[in-house]
Scaffold this motif. Structure first.
Motif, mmCIF file in Angstrom:
data_model
loop_
_atom_site.group_PDB
_atom_site.id
_atom_site.type_symbol
_atom_site.label_atom_id
_atom_site.label_comp_id
_atom_site.label_asym_id
_atom_site.label_seq_id
_atom_site.Cartn_x
_atom_site.Cartn_y
_atom_site.Cartn_z
ATOM 1 N N GLU A 229 98.841 32.493 -8.724
ATOM 2 C CA GLU A 229 98.676 33.856 -9.238
ATOM 3 C C GLU A 229 97.827 34.608 -8.216
ATOM 4 N N VAL A 264 95.891 43.385 -11.540
ATOM 5 C CA VAL A 264 97.035 44.200 -11.940
ATOM 6 C C VAL A 264 96.706 45.689 -11.987
ATOM 7 N N ALA A 382 102.272 43.880 -10.087
ATOM 8 C CA ALA A 382 102.613 44.804 -11.177
ATOM 9 C C ALA A 382 103.054 46.127 -10.581
ATOM 10 N N GLY A 404 105.468 42.084 -12.745
ATOM 11 C CA GLY A 404 105.556 42.701 -14.064
ATOM 12 C C GLY A 404 105.744 44.197 -13.909
ATOM 13 N N PHE A 411 98.819 47.847 -17.447
ATOM 14 C CA PHE A 411 98.556 46.434 -17.772
ATOM 15 C C PHE A 411 98.584 46.082 -19.254
ATOM 16 N N HIS A 413 101.277 45.272 -20.671
ATOM 17 C CA HIS A 413 102.245 44.176 -20.742
ATOM 18 C C HIS A 413 101.538 42.819 -20.758
ATOM 19 N N MET A 414 100.315 42.772 -20.245
ATOM 20 C CA MET A 414 99.564 41.511 -20.216
ATOM 21 C C MET A 414 99.058 41.098 -21.596
ATOM 22 N N PHE A 421 103.487 36.219 -17.495
ATOM 23 C CA PHE A 421 102.654 36.912 -16.518
ATOM 24 C C PHE A 421 102.646 36.103 -15.235
ATOM 25 N N SER A 431 104.570 31.458 -13.740
ATOM 26 C CA SER A 431 104.046 32.388 -14.736
ATOM 27 C C SER A 431 103.380 31.622 -15.870
ATOM 28 N N HIS A 433 100.933 32.534 -19.890
ATOM 29 C CA HIS A 433 100.659 33.293 -21.120
ATOM 30 C C HIS A 433 101.591 32.786 -22.226
#
Length: 487
Positions: A229, A264, A382, A404, A411, A413-414, A421, A431, A433
């Motif tokens: 990440e 992000v 992002a 994303g 952010f 969407h997180m 993610f 990814s 989450h």
């Protein structure tokens, strides 16, 4: 004459003594626990997830204080982005764990209609999680939730840069988790390098692309799978057809949240010159309403993590022209919420991830030029687009690529455990989450259980081969999704 302390006497072996490995005993203990199957039962995973939840709830004030010491985070931001999001992940894992663990039945072909075919979700084994400093609790514990849910033993390596949270994780967290299966190790870059010399069954790293390459190189020596990440420069396109104050409110909040130290966060805005002139006063209005006339005195604005990053950001303030903010105080590691204009693409502020409360605005001729600008750069973690016209937002989504995407906000969407993610290209791989965390730390084992009888049915495939048998065998091996059966 006496030999000085640390010196060697004549005739003593001149070779350096072998280095002691500070991690060997810990890793051996964890591997033995995994080999004994301690982490596999659903009951054990549930107990550890519940213990992790208690750690967060019992020590909420201690964690908030540590986050304030490291990053000057308000209790509001700490709860929203660190403690609360971690607890939500734990609750989801606890409610769905047995469903996630179930064998996944798969379609069979004619040749296997009498057999059992399924995917079993198995833990990798010994997992290493290397966390960053900017969200030192969230980005340590959310991957840990997935690793525990999947049944792994875990080595946690929190960032030494966020030293207050590192201390809490090292001293308090082990009291809650089974220490035969989980360990927190400390140290800086040298200790991390030595840790990476060991073989792990999976490595999860959050950080920057430079260190990500080092982690991936170390993992390659053992063919260890990785999730990286990483981050990057996240674009934010603002269309002419928008309400500038709504855009400014949302951009201001997610650009200056955590003093901009968010992977992000939008790293730059693209808009036409006309929209820029409408956006600037709206941004100034939002900054004043959120943080007051003197943002330095606001309890809601964070600080830069250390002097090294403060100096780096000070240099970036010299790019373009300061339109809003620009003030700083080295003694407090304070940088005001800042907007830069007249920025050139070749300047340093457009060549590296900013990771601070600085927002460059670049002007473009319109949507097509903005998309071309985004696409000639590395793929971001992002991407954001603001417009009252949904077709514009959908065009940005359809014609670009990113880890994303969020239309008309930042952010958010997180916050959805139902969305993965992660990055793409230089912004990362893999990814997590929600269930995606469980999947990341699980090996999907292909399983087929066949009957030991009915040998006559297998004669089609045995030598001596016959040309007339081949079409029958190929047909039997073709996957059929119809509910046909030999019974």
């Amino acid at each position: 004459m006496a030999t000085p302390a640390g010196a060697r006497s004549m005739g003593e072996d001149r070779q350096s003594p072998p280095r002691m490995d500070p991690f060997e005993d810990t890793l051996r203990r964890l591997r033995e626990a995994f080999g004994a199957g301690r982490t596999r039962p659903a009951e054990f995973r549930t107990e550890q997830l519940q213990a992790l939840s208690r750690f967060l709830q019992d020590n909420r004030k201690l964690l908030q204080d540590a986050l304030a010491q490291d990053l000057h985070k308000s209790a509001f931001e700490s709860e929203l982005s660190e403690i609360g999001i971690s607890l939500n992940e734990i609750r989801l894992a606890l409610s769905k764990l047995r469903t996630w663990m179930k064998d996944e039945r798969v379609p069979r072909n004619l040749a296997t209609q009498l057999d059992s075919a399924f995917i079993r979700k198995e833990p990798y084994g010994l997992v290493l999680i290397v966390a960053p400093w900017n969200y030192p609790l969230n980005l340590t514990l959310v991957p840990l939730v997935g690793a525990i849910a999947a049944g792994n033993c875990v080595v946690l390596k929190p960032s030494e840069v966020s030293s207050s949270i590192e201390k809490v994780l090292a001293e308090v967290l082990p009291r809650y988790l089974d220490q035969s299966c989980f360990a927190v190790v400390l140290g800086g870059p040298e200790e991390t390098r030595r840790l990476l010399e060991h073989r792990f069954d999976y490595i999860f790293f959050t950080g920057n692309p430079h260190v990500g390459k080092i982690v991936m190189t170390a993992a390659a020596k053992h063919l260890t799978p990785v999730t990286l990440e990483l981050g990057g420069k996240n674009p934010c396109y603002v269309d002419d057809n928008c309400d500038p104050q709504t855009v400014a409110n949302r951009v201001t909040w997610f650009r200056y949240f955590n003093a901009g130290q968010t992977c992000v966060a939008p790293d730059y805005v693209l808009c036409t010159p006309e929209t820029r002139e409408r956006l600037l006063p709206a941004l100034q209005s939002a900054i004043t309403r959120f943080y007051g006339e003197d943002p330095r005195s606001s309890p809601d604005l964070g600080r830069i993590i250390n002097q090294k990053h403060f100096q780096r950001l000070q240099a970036l303030l010299r790019c373009g022209r300061v339109a809003i903010g620009g003030q700083s105080d080295e003694s407090q590691r304070y940088i005001a919420p800042t907007v830069l204009v007249d920025v050139q693409e070749a300047e340093p502020v457009m060549q590296e991830e900013i990771f601070g409360p600085i927002l460059p605005i670049l002007t473009v001729g319109g949507l097509d030029e903005a998309i071309a600008f985004i696409n000639r750069r590395e793929k971001p973690l992002a991407l954001y687009a603001f417009s009252n016209n949904n077709q514009v937002v959908k065009q940005v989504l359809a014609r670009t690529n990113s880890g994303g995407f969020c239309g008309n906000d930042g952010f958010m969407h997180m916050t959805l455990g139902s969305l993965p993610f992660g990055g793409v290209g230089t912004s990362g791989m893999g990814s997590y989450h929600g269930k995606f965390s469980f999947d990341t730390f699980s090996h999907r084992r292909a399983c087929l259980l066949r009957s030991s009888g009915l040998e006559k049915l297998n004669e089609l495939r045995y030598p001596p081969y016959s040309a007339r048998r081949l079409p029958l065998l190929l047909m039997a091996m073709e996957e059929r999704r119809c509910p046909c059966t030999l019974l």
